[in-house]
Enzyme design. Structure first.
Site, short mmCIF file in Angstrom:
data_model
loop_
_atom_site.label_atom_id
_atom_site.label_comp_id
_atom_site.label_asym_id
_atom_site.label_seq_id
_atom_site.Cartn_x
_atom_site.Cartn_y
_atom_site.Cartn_z
CD GLU A 69 -2.98 -1.03 2.31
OE1 GLU A 69 -2.80 -0.26 3.26
OE2 GLU A 69 -4.01 -1.70 2.19
CG ASN B 98 -4.19 -4.96 0.57
OD1 ASN B 98 -4.05 -6.09 0.12
ND2 ASN B 98 -3.34 -4.39 1.40
C1 BGC Z 1 -3.18 -2.47 6.04
C2 BGC Z 1 -3.19 -3.29 7.30
C3 BGC Z 1 -4.30 -2.83 8.22
C4 BGC Z 1 -5.62 -3.05 7.49
C5 BGC Z 1 -6.85 -2.78 8.31
C6 BGC Z 1 -4.56 -2.17 5.49
O1 BGC Z 1 -4.55 -0.85 5.02
O2 BGC Z 1 -2.35 -3.05 5.07
O3 BGC Z 1 -1.93 -3.23 7.88
O4 BGC Z 1 -4.28 -3.44 9.46
O5 BGC Z 1 -5.64 -2.21 6.36
O6 BGC Z 1 -7.07 -1.44 8.55
#
Ligand code: BGC
Length: 449
Positions: free
Chosen positions: A169, A297
């Site tokens: 990210e 993600n």
């Molecule tokens: C991140 C994680 C985080 C998750 C939940 C993502 O943006 O990679 O590290 O815990 O979101 O908020």
């Protein structure tokens, strides 16, 4: 006979869970680990809810064997974790710490023993403080330091790890770390933000090149943070604003990887604010080094409206769906929508959902955690994903975030994303109802519609 239609996932589809080093490991000063920006940031007053930090976190550094056993009991087929750069290079460069390498070799061996495929993220936000002292991601040299660190891991772990993720990210650690100052290193400076974005993308490209040069077998890609953007209405202005949101938050981090460069609207905006992207000749070719998959993600959607008063030209519209504890909407359709969009935009890449999940803070009652909101939303996310695959997206794996409750960055331990409850006082792990649900999904390779 099944009462409900069954959503069967394709043959070979992999089911996993994800974590990240600083969020679970603890042991922050053991075995010659150097400090990271998160050790420093989390100990500064006012940065993290309740002044919490990852000094101990889930104590995974000491409990990794039990955690791998737990993964095996849940039926996980693959596990995404990250390496803490300051365990390998305590200062970020120079002296190598064999004890750090040894930990990840032991972890990977434990996974392989249980037939769980490791997916290794090289960077999930814990930059060595030694590199931050030199300017962090705003200093161009960080890209070479990252490639050296990556090359060392290919050499020392590449005989047993075959799935590599360069960065987790870049949108979040640059925009929240260098512009908004909500995450480490807590800076608010647009010029440094532009530099950090570009150097992060350059670091990604250099790490991909180092992987090819290593001769190791396997695959490499990047993981981006995503939101499914939806126009709040059908007006041409709103449709245009939605494309701007995609430019600033999605295409900026995907376009260059796929040879499309940075979106012009974004370059223009930063230049107009006296924060131009410090691009040097040849950089865009390095960043466009071919990758093998795209890591996606995704947690939610955002409705968009035009806003000419803001330099970027768009803003978030008011939510219309129920809000989750993180403040964003419960929008399970967003995963399928986004996957359809990104697949089309970049020519149907192979996709791994490297994170998707739900913050649900349900507490134990008589030792049992009935996190039905998480289950309900996971069902929706997975049904949407199944639909996107049916429509032609090439999705091969899904990693639930997260295996267990952990350190949720500036929210500390106040936000629980785990399928497994972590009792931070005793370090007991208690699988929640959602863990049983997910184990069933894995066992059946799908779910009821
Ligand atoms: C991140 C994680 C985080 C998750 C939940 C993502 O943006 O990679 O590290 O815990 O979101 O908020």
């Amino acid at each position: 006979m099944r009462a409900m239609p069954f959503l069967q996932f394709p043959q070979g589809f992999q089911w996993g869970a994800a974590t990240a080093s600083y969020q679970i490991e603890g042991a922050y000063d053991e075995d010659d680990r150097g400090l990271s920006v998160w050790d420093v940031f989390s100990h500064q007053p006012g940065r993290v809810v309740n002044a919490e930090h990852g000094d101990v976190a889930c104590d995974h550094y000491h409990r990794y064997r039990e955690d791998v056993d737990l993964m095996a009991r849940l039926g996980l087929q693959t596990y995404r974790f990250s390496v803490a750069w300051p365990r390998i290079f305590p200062f970020g460069y120079g002296r190598v710490n064999e004890k750090g390498i040894d930990f990840y070799q032991r972890l990977v061996d434990a996974l392989l023993e249980k037939n769980i495929q490791p997916a290794l993220t090289l960077f999930h936000w814990d930059l060595p403080q030694g590199l931050q002292d030199l300017g962090g991601w705003a200093n161009r040299d960080v890209a070479d330091r990252f490639a050296e660190y990556a090359a060392l891991l290919y050499e020392r772990l590449g005989d047993r790890v075959s799935r590599w993720i360069t960065l987790n990210e870049p949108l979040i650690f640059t925009q929240f770390g260098y512009r908004l100052g909500w995450l480490a290193p807590g800076i608010s400076d647009l010029k440094m933000t532009a530099a950090a974005v570009h150097h992060a993308m350059l670091a990604h490209g250099k790490a991909v090149q180092a992987f090819r040069a290593s001769g190791r077998a396997g695959e490499i890609g990047i993981t981006n943070a995503n939101t499914s953007f939806e126009p709040a209405d059908d007006s041409p202005e709103t449709l245009r604003a939605t494309e701007l949101a995609r430019d600033f938050e999605t295409r900026l981090y995907h376009g260059p990887v796929y040879g499309k460069g940075y979106p012009q609207a974004v370059l223009d905006y930063y230049a107009s604010e006296d924060a131009p992207f410090p691009i040097e000749p040849g950089d865009m070719e390095v960043i466009a080094s071919p990758t093998d998959f795209l890591g996606v993600n995704l947690y939610s959607r955002q409705r968009v409206l035009p806003d000419d008063a803001r330099g970027v030209g768009y803003r978030a519209a008011a939510p219309t769906l129920p809000l989750l504890p993180m403040g964003y909407e419960a929008a399970p359709h967003s995963l399928g929508d986004f996957v359809r969009w990104v697949s089309k935009e970049y020519g149907r890449p192979k996709i791994y959902i490297t994170e998707n999940g739900v913050c649900d803070n349900t507490e134990p009652v008589n030792g049992a955690i009935d996190d039905h909101l998480r289950i309900e939303l996971l069902q929706g996310f997975l049904a949407g994903l199944h639909g996107a695959i049916a429509d032609g997206a090439d999705v091969r794996a899904y990693y639930e975030w997260s295996l267990m409750d952990n350190f949720e960055w500036s929210f500390g331990y106040s936000k629980r994303f785990g399928m497994v409850w972590t009792d931070f006082a005793t370090q007991a792990r208690i699988p929640k109802k959602s863990a049983a649900f997910y184990s069933e999904v894995i066992r059946r390779d799908g779910l009821d519609a």
